[in-house]
Design a protein around this motif. Structure first.
Motif, PDB file in Angstrom:
ATOM      1  N   PRO A  12       1.579  -8.180  -6.650  1.00 56.32           N
ATOM      2  CA  PRO A  12       2.226  -9.042  -5.168  1.00 56.32           C
ATOM      3  C   PRO A  12       3.419  -8.226  -4.668  1.00 56.32           C
ATOM      4  O   PRO A  12       3.486  -8.010  -3.533  1.00 56.32           O
ATOM      5  CB  PRO A  12       2.704 -10.317  -5.712  1.00 56.32           C
ATOM      6  N   TYR A  13       3.891  -7.448  -5.703  1.00 53.47           N
ATOM      7  CA  TYR A  13       5.227  -6.614  -5.105  1.00 53.47           C
ATOM      8  C   TYR A  13       4.424  -5.474  -4.435  1.00 53.47           C
ATOM      9  O   TYR A  13       4.877  -5.029  -3.240  1.00 53.47           O
ATOM     10  CB  TYR A  13       5.949  -5.832  -6.246  1.00 53.47           C
ATOM     11  N   ALA A  14       3.319  -4.803  -4.896  1.00 54.03           N
ATOM     12  CA  ALA A  14       2.807  -3.771  -4.146  1.00 54.03           C
ATOM     13  C   ALA A  14       2.153  -4.254  -2.740  1.00 54.03           C
ATOM     14  O   ALA A  14       2.249  -3.385  -2.012  1.00 54.03           O
ATOM     15  CB  ALA A  14       1.760  -2.915  -5.035  1.00 54.03           C
ATOM     16  N   ARG A  15       1.625  -5.161  -2.899  1.00 46.87           N
ATOM     17  CA  ARG A  15       1.013  -5.723  -1.638  1.00 46.87           C
ATOM     18  C   ARG A  15       2.119  -5.927  -0.376  1.00 46.87           C
ATOM     19  O   ARG A  15       1.967  -5.742   0.631  1.00 46.87           O
ATOM     20  CB  ARG A  15       0.506  -7.066  -1.765  1.00 46.87           C
ATOM     21  N   HIS A  16       3.164  -6.353  -1.238  1.00 43.21           N
ATOM     22  CA  HIS A  16       4.491  -6.612   0.068  1.00 43.21           C
ATOM     23  C   HIS A  16       4.781  -5.143   0.561  1.00 43.21           C
ATOM     24  O   HIS A  16       4.986  -5.241   1.974  1.00 43.21           O
ATOM     25  CB  HIS A  16       5.497  -7.021  -0.758  1.00 43.21           C
ATOM     26  N   VAL A  17       4.843  -4.111  -0.222  1.00 44.25           N
ATOM     27  CA  VAL A  17       5.474  -3.033   0.294  1.00 44.25           C
ATOM     28  C   VAL A  17       4.153  -2.096   1.189  1.00 44.25           C
ATOM     29  O   VAL A  17       4.335  -1.621   2.363  1.00 44.25           O
ATOM     30  CB  VAL A  17       5.805  -1.765  -0.460  1.00 44.25           C
ATOM     31  N   ALA A  18       2.753  -2.559   1.000  1.00 44.88           N
ATOM     32  CA  ALA A  18       1.831  -1.756   1.675  1.00 44.88           C
ATOM     33  C   ALA A  18       1.739  -2.477   2.875  1.00 44.88           C
ATOM     34  O   ALA A  18       1.397  -1.817   3.938  1.00 44.88           O
ATOM     35  CB  ALA A  18       0.688  -2.002   0.828  1.00 44.88           C
ATOM     36  N   GLN A  19       2.132  -3.940   3.084  1.00 34.93           N
ATOM     37  CA  GLN A  19       1.738  -4.446   4.299  1.00 34.93           C
ATOM     38  C   GLN A  19       3.210  -4.253   5.158  1.00 34.93           C
ATOM     39  O   GLN A  19       3.253  -4.603   6.400  1.00 34.93           O
ATOM     40  CB  GLN A  19       1.664  -5.874   4.019  1.00 34.93           C
ATOM     41  N   GLY A  20       4.444  -3.972   4.457  1.00 33.18           N
ATOM     42  CA  GLY A  20       5.704  -3.850   5.256  1.00 33.18           C
ATOM     43  C   GLY A  20       5.815  -2.960   6.364  1.00 33.18           C
ATOM     44  O   GLY A  20       4.971  -1.913   6.446  1.00 33.18           O
ATOM     45  N   VAL A  51       3.200   1.244 -11.889  1.00 38.12           N
ATOM     46  CA  VAL A  51       3.804   1.265 -10.555  1.00 38.12           C
ATOM     47  C   VAL A  51       2.750   2.153  -9.578  1.00 38.12           C
ATOM     48  O   VAL A  51       2.248   1.553  -8.527  1.00 38.12           O
ATOM     49  CB  VAL A  51       5.075   1.970 -10.344  1.00 38.12           C
ATOM     50  N   VAL A  52       2.273   3.146  -9.989  1.00 37.90           N
ATOM     51  CA  VAL A  52       1.200   3.979  -9.245  1.00 37.90           C
ATOM     52  C   VAL A  52      -0.055   3.207  -9.006  1.00 37.90           C
ATOM     53  O   VAL A  52      -0.794   3.076  -8.073  1.00 37.90           O
ATOM     54  CB  VAL A  52       1.017   5.313  -9.838  1.00 37.90           C
ATOM     55  N   GLU A  53      -0.787   2.473 -10.062  1.00 32.09           N
ATOM     56  CA  GLU A  53      -1.835   2.046  -9.976  1.00 32.09           C
ATOM     57  C   GLU A  53      -1.802   0.733  -8.946  1.00 32.09           C
ATOM     58  O   GLU A  53      -2.678   0.433  -8.040  1.00 32.09           O
ATOM     59  CB  GLU A  53      -2.180   1.286 -11.333  1.00 32.09           C
ATOM     60  N   VAL A  54      -0.698  -0.040  -9.217  1.00 28.31           N
ATOM     61  CA  VAL A  54      -0.727  -1.086  -8.154  1.00 28.31           C
ATOM     62  C   VAL A  54      -0.309  -0.609  -6.803  1.00 28.31           C
ATOM     63  O   VAL A  54      -0.999  -1.600  -5.821  1.00 28.31           O
ATOM     64  CB  VAL A  54       0.235  -2.407  -8.556  1.00 28.31           C
ATOM     65  N   ILE A  55       0.403   0.159  -6.520  1.00 31.76           N
ATOM     66  CA  ILE A  55       0.556   0.747  -4.977  1.00 31.76           C
ATOM     67  C   ILE A  55      -0.674   1.236  -4.365  1.00 31.76           C
ATOM     68  O   ILE A  55      -1.140   0.922  -3.501  1.00 31.76           O
ATOM     69  CB  ILE A  55       1.516   1.864  -5.295  1.00 31.76           C
ATOM     70  N   VAL A  56      -1.478   2.030  -5.424  1.00 33.64           N
ATOM     71  CA  VAL A  56      -2.911   2.434  -4.846  1.00 33.64           C
ATOM     72  C   VAL A  56      -3.731   1.217  -4.707  1.00 33.64           C
ATOM     73  O   VAL A  56      -4.335   1.132  -3.762  1.00 33.64           O
ATOM     74  CB  VAL A  56      -3.402   3.383  -6.035  1.00 33.64           C
ATOM     75  N   ARG A  57      -3.664   0.195  -5.392  1.00 38.71           N
ATOM     76  CA  ARG A  57      -4.538  -0.821  -5.175  1.00 38.71           C
ATOM     77  C   ARG A  57      -4.202  -1.626  -4.212  1.00 38.71           C
ATOM     78  O   ARG A  57      -5.185  -1.908  -3.463  1.00 38.71           O
ATOM     79  CB  ARG A  57      -4.739  -1.755  -6.594  1.00 38.71           C
ATOM     80  N   ASP A  67      -5.718   8.774  -2.030  1.00 33.37           N
ATOM     81  CA  ASP A  67      -5.805   9.911  -2.866  1.00 33.37           C
ATOM     82  C   ASP A  67      -4.441   9.897  -3.620  1.00 33.37           C
ATOM     83  O   ASP A  67      -3.353   9.740  -3.248  1.00 33.37           O
ATOM     84  CB  ASP A  67      -6.307  11.186  -2.509  1.00 33.37           C
ATOM     85  N   VAL A  68      -4.497  10.483  -5.129  1.00 31.36           N
ATOM     86  CA  VAL A  68      -3.165  10.550  -5.655  1.00 31.36           C
ATOM     87  C   VAL A  68      -3.093  11.975  -6.361  1.00 31.36           C
ATOM     88  O   VAL A  68      -3.891  12.527  -6.928  1.00 31.36           O
ATOM     89  CB  VAL A  68      -3.308   9.515  -7.117  1.00 31.36           C
ATOM     90  N   PHE A  69      -2.008  12.576  -5.971  1.00 36.00           N
ATOM     91  CA  PHE A  69      -1.722  13.872  -6.581  1.00 36.00           C
ATOM     92  C   PHE A  69      -0.519  13.486  -7.871  1.00 36.00           C
ATOM     93  O   PHE A  69       0.547  12.788  -7.395  1.00 36.00           O
ATOM     94  CB  PHE A  69      -1.061  14.654  -5.747  1.00 36.00           C
ATOM     95  N   SER A  70      -0.458  13.838  -9.156  1.00 37.14           N
ATOM     96  CA  SER A  70       0.474  13.707  -9.919  1.00 37.14           C
ATOM     97  C   SER A  70       0.878  15.048 -10.521  1.00 37.14           C
ATOM     98  O   SER A  70       0.059  15.768 -11.275  1.00 37.14           O
ATOM     99  CB  SER A  70      -0.182  12.934 -11.022  1.00 37.14           C
ATOM    100  N   ALA A  71       2.072  15.379 -10.628  1.00 33.73           N
ATOM    101  CA  ALA A  71       2.541  16.735 -11.090  1.00 33.73           C
ATOM    102  C   ALA A  71       3.019  16.375 -12.731  1.00 33.73           C
ATOM    103  O   ALA A  71       3.625  15.486 -13.064  1.00 33.73           O
ATOM    104  CB  ALA A  71       3.747  17.281 -10.443  1.00 33.73           C
TER     105      ALA A  71
END
Length: 433
Positions: A12-20, A51-57, A67-71
């Motif tokens: 739910p937190y990630a959905r909020h930022v994706a839609q914001g 954090v990365v997983e829920v943002i991507v979903r 797509d995801v890049f991780s250093a």
């Protein structure tokens, strides 16, 4: 392995930022995702994988491709007192030619974003975002502990920032500001007319989202007059250090007392750069006080494992009412480009103020208290309280979710003996692991 329960809890937190709403800031309101968009998320291995997983979903749920890049940052470790300098300064004996933040791969990722036709790049813990032909937003939530702050309503957050910034912008020209803090900070400066006649990036009529500039940003003239002491025990990336006192006169750092290894390194750099004339400043010397940045979201918290390199007290600066004072060159400034060419030190480092009072006195003698002992007074504004009622109980919604515990200030004990001489040991013993 991330469990289904964890995903359901944090999505739910990630959905909020994706839609914001998109605000093109490293401390974002949201990403404004639309169906069909192509998004690149660029992080490093220090980020909490949840954090990365829920943002991507959440981005994919809105119909975008991501797509995801991780250093790879290597093994995690506890911070040391010099990590701040390694992270934010280049061409010093303590690190490479380039600072760690922004990361050296940033330009390559930006080129890749443009070359591959992505619509949005999501990258960055803080700092300004460069001008690019694609949209650009940040991802400051390095830990799942920070995700609940996303839910602070965007409409309310915007109003809080306007209420806090309004007195500064409307009454600033010719005004005097005094910043004090019980850890020993006491400095003052004048808002010059020229600061308002020639607005800079981050210092203009519109508030700078999540990071209000309580002091104008460079370039400066010889009229700069900031003077006094900046004192504290934490910064963005170092292990908390013994109490430091940074003395400033006419805008420049003149001497530094204490600070343990952090203070020793700073004194060395102060001496090494005293005769270097950076383009943004009216006379030689690197360490000019330019950043008096005010956090604006009451729901940001200090994450667990805060003494680890993957976390760091960089997160503290996001909470409403906390100031981070920065001294040196501004990120992406002409001075930094010049210093790279000349192969001389550049960058800026910080001291955090957790219980500060920021008071502006206008030319007419009117007083405006923007912060009161670490509390952002805009949170008490009647219009803010009324809008908060739309979303729930205003007292709970506008209350700071986390306040640091410091003996002699808001906890039992003596400040110097029980905390300031060895703050890392106190935090290690009292903060959640």
């Amino acid at each position: 392995m991330i469990s289904t329960q964890e995903l359901e809890q944090y999505l739910p937190y990630a959905r909020h930022v994706a839609q914001g709403p998109a605000v093109r800031r490293s401390l974002p309101a949201g990403y404004g995702i639309k169906p069909g968009m192509r998004v690149l998320v660029a992080v490093d291995s220090y980020y909490d994988e949840l954090v990365v997983e829920v943002i991507v979903r959440a981005i994919r749920e809105e119909g975008a491709k991501v797509d995801v890049f991780s250093a790879d940052m290597g093994p995690d470790r506890e911070c040391d007192e010099l990590d701040e300098i390694r992270t934010f300064m280049g061409n010093t004996p303590y690190g490479g030619k380039e600072p760690i933040e922004p990361p050296i791969w940033r330009k390559d990722i930006e080129k890749l974003t443009e070359m591959m036709g992505y619509d949005l790049l999501v990258r960055g813990l803080g700092g300004p975002t460069p001008k690019t032909p694609f949209r650009y937003e940040g991802i400051p939530w390095i830990s799942r502990d920070m995700l609940p702050a996303i839910m602070f309503p965007n409409e309310l957050w915007d109003l809080v920032q306007r209420k806090a910034w309004g007195p500064i912008w409307e009454n600033g020209p010719g005004s005097r500001v005094r910043v004090t803090d019980p850890e020993g900070t006491d400095y003052s400066f004048t808002f010059l007319e020229e600061h308002f006649e020639n607005p800079r990036y981050g210092f203009g009529r519109e508030p700078f989202w999540g990071h209000l500039h309580g002091h104008p940003v460079p370039p400066y003239t010889e009229k700069e007059d900031a003077a006094g002491v900046v004192a504290g025990t934490t910064n963005h990336m170092s292990l908390p250090f013994p109490h430091i006192r940074v003395h400033v006169e006419r805008g420049q750092v003149q001497r530094i007392e204490g600070g343990g290894k952090y203070g020793d390194a700073w004194r060395q750099l102060l001496e090494a750069t005293k005769n270097i004339h950076y383009p943004d400043y009216p006379k030689p010397g690197l360490f000019w006080l330019w950043e008096t940045a005010i956090g604006t979201n009451p729901k940001f918290v200090r994450p667990r494992k805060v003494l680890m390199r993957s976390r760091g007290t960089v997160c503290d600066r996001l909470r409403s009412g906390i100031i981070h004072v920065g001294m040196g060159t501004r990120i992406f400034s002409p001075s930094e480009d010049w210093a790279r060419e000349k192969e001389v030190p550049f960058g800026h480092i910080h001291v955090h103020l957790c219980f500060s009072t920021y008071e502006l006195t206008s030319k007419k003698g009117e007083k405006f208290k923007i912060l009161d002992h670490g509390h952002l007074t805009a949170l008490d504004d009647p219009d803010v309280v009324a809008l908060a009622a739309k979303y729930g109980d205003p007292k709970e919604l506008l209350k700071e979710s986390w306040i640091p515990s410091i003996p002699g200030i808001n906890a039992p004990g003596n400040y110097m003996n029980d905390f300031a001489r060895d703050p890392a040991s106190y935090i290690r013993a009292h903060e959640p692991a």
